[in-house]
Scaffold this active site. Structure first.
Site, PDB file in Angstrom:
ATOM      1  N   HIS A 182       7.619 -37.160 -18.825  1.00  0.00           N
ATOM      2  CA  HIS A 182       8.134 -37.941 -17.698  1.00  0.00           C
ATOM      3  C   HIS A 182       9.431 -37.337 -17.154  1.00  0.00           C
ATOM      4  CE1 HIS A 182       5.266 -41.221 -18.088  1.00  0.00           C
ATOM      5  NE2 HIS A 182       5.431 -41.153 -19.398  1.00  0.00           N
TER       6      HIS A 182
ATOM      7  N   SER B 141       8.216 -37.493 -24.210  1.00  0.00           N
ATOM      8  CA  SER B 141       9.133 -36.715 -23.369  1.00  0.00           C
ATOM      9  C   SER B 141      10.498 -36.558 -24.032  1.00  0.00           C
ATOM     10  CB  SER B 141       9.314 -37.403 -22.013  1.00  0.00           C
ATOM     11  OG  SER B 141       8.087 -37.792 -21.464  1.00  0.00           O
TER      12      SER B 141
END
Length: 477
Positions: free
Chosen positions: A49, A340
């Protein structure tokens, strides 16, 4: 006596082990399942992300942005596929557009770079198959995709390359504090002693924390179902397509995978059952409806498999990374964007251990790079021929759908962390992941596992712990 014991071999435990393996330490990773990455890491959206979604000032926001910046280099060192394809959060009306403007400002506050709102022709140029109903989108060019279990396997393997040890089927049932150290006991009677402990037990991190008297948080599962389409559909979407998020998450997404498939999902349903990974007709119906609203022309008849993952949702609204007791670190409630953030979480945990007295003397011979598990697949014809000259097993195709050879399967069984069952081979090589889902290659893969592990054919399992793939006898065999 180990310097550090890490409970849990998901992405957080594996990345933390790799980070600690840079130093002159004796490290052990304890995993209750039969292999690495069998919890939330195995079944998620595989997204790196950009960092615009988490609330400003939260650990999620800070570590997401830091981790995303570290991920490309980390993937390169570990030989893991990583594609910076960018993401689009699409809006269908004025209310969505207002929400996207807020996300834009939040992303800027978090330090996410190059965000912008796109509309009309610009949106169509970026994503030609975007729904005609989409009026705008938040464009995040720093978003990326990766394979989460490949990353965890490579990180754990790299830690083991540097001396870390892995104990599987080790479910911690009791933790005792003894003479400046922790004794970790498994439910089968094994014991491990360590000066420091990192709790990265995912869905069970609250249960592990309670073993040392920490009842400050709880973790519950959030169920997410997915549909995976054939590689012929992989280019239908160029970017990761999100819907405008709600309090339950980012909604049904459509994204290509690093291996060329098209992934749809997840649903988002809170539950109390930490073992419920069943897929449902209702879940599929929602995925199909909303995915079709995001992207035009999705051929749902090209579905090759479906699956369900469970996210570890903490009750604090943020990652739970703290030290409730001396020399004990919680890395709990690591839901999205945990993948992430994982490189940054690993560094933060190491910093906290150092602050509590762990001596971090760097190794002069740290091995930071690792050969890709997919090296043969991506070699040129000339390179493949040279490999086959040295080892003829690489010249024999076993999985026709994915083009995986006997040599690659043997390599997966022989290389740390070693595959010990059918799904272990699948995650390391992609054999059984094609259109037929192992219909043709499974018998021969089972034969290779039996031979390499020197076990009877009927003792080969699908995913450890009694999941035998053969039953009964025919003509006494």
């Amino acid at each position: 006596m180990y310097d550090v014991a890490i409970i849990g071999a998901g992405i957080i435990g594996a990345m933390t082990a790799r980070e600690l393996a840079r130093y002159e330490l004796k490290i052990c990773v304890l995993e209750k399942e039969s292999d690495v990455a069998l919890g939330a890491t195995k079944a998620n959206s595989a997204i790196v992300h950009a960092g615009f979604d988490a609330k400003e000032g939260s650990l999620k926001a800070k570590l997401n942005v830091q981790g995303a910046k570290l991920m490309e280099q980390t993937a390169r060192e570990l030989g893991v596929k990583y594609i910076k394809n960018g993401s689009l959060v699409i809006g269908f009306d004025e209310n969505d557009e207002k929400q996207l403007e807020l996300l834009l400002e939040r992303g800027k506050a978090n330090g996410t770079e190059d965000l912008e709102i796109v509309r009309g022709e610009r949106l169509k140029q970026l994503e030609p198959n975007i729904s005609d109903s989409a009026v705008c989108a938040l464009w995040a060019p720093t978003g990326a995709i990766i394979c989460p279990y490949e990353l965890a396997l490579a990180a754990m393997g790299n830690a083991m390359d540097n001396g870390a040890e892995l104990e599987t089927d080790f479910e911690v049932s009791k933790i005792k504090s003894e003479q400046g150290a922790y004794m970790l006991c498994s439910n089968d009677g094994r014991e491990i002693c360590a000066k420091f402990v990192v709790n990265a037990a995912g869905l069970y991190s609250d249960k592990v924390a309670q073993m040392i008297g920490d009842r400050s948080f709880k973790v519950h599962p959030r169920k997410g179902e997915y549909i995976l389409l054939d590689k012929k559909c992989g280019n239908l979407a160029r970017h990761t397509i999100f819907r405008t998020p709600s309090k339950m998450g980012k909604g049904i997404l459509v994204t290509p995978t690093v291996d060329g498939n098209l992934l749809l999902g997840p649903t988002s349903v809170d539950t109390e059952d930490k073992s419920d990974k069943d897929t449902t007709a209702q879940g599929f119906a929602r995925i199909i409806k909303e995915a079709a609203e995001n992207i035009k022309g999705i051929p749902f008849n090209k579905t090759i498999t479906s699956f369900c993952g469970l996210r570890a949702v903490g009750d604090t609204g943020d990652f739970i990374i703290n030290s409730p007791k001396e020399r004990f670190i919680n890395a709990a409630g690591i839901e999205s964007p945990g993948l992430s953030a994982s490189p940054a979480i690993a560094k933060l945990v190491c910093q906290m251990l150092w602050e509590q007295g762990l001596d971090l003397a760097e190794k002069s011979d740290f091995i930071k790079c690792r050969a890709p598990m997919h090296a043969f697949r991506e070699a040129s014809i000339e390179e493949k021929n040279e490999i086959i000259k040295k080892d003829r097993s690489f010249g024999k195709i076993v999985c026709r759908c994915e083009g995986i050879t006997e040599g690659e399967i043997l390599q997966a069984i022989r290389t740390n962390p070693k595959a010990r069952d059918m799904d272990g081979v699948k995650r390391r090589t992609r054999a059984q992941m094609g259109r037929c889902q192992g219909g043709f290659c499974s018998p021969y893969i089972a034969e290779l596992i039996a031979k390499e592990l020197d076990i009877p054919y009927e003792k080969v399992t699908k995913s450890g712990k009694g999941s035998y793939i053969l039953t009964g006898k025919t003509k006494g065999e």
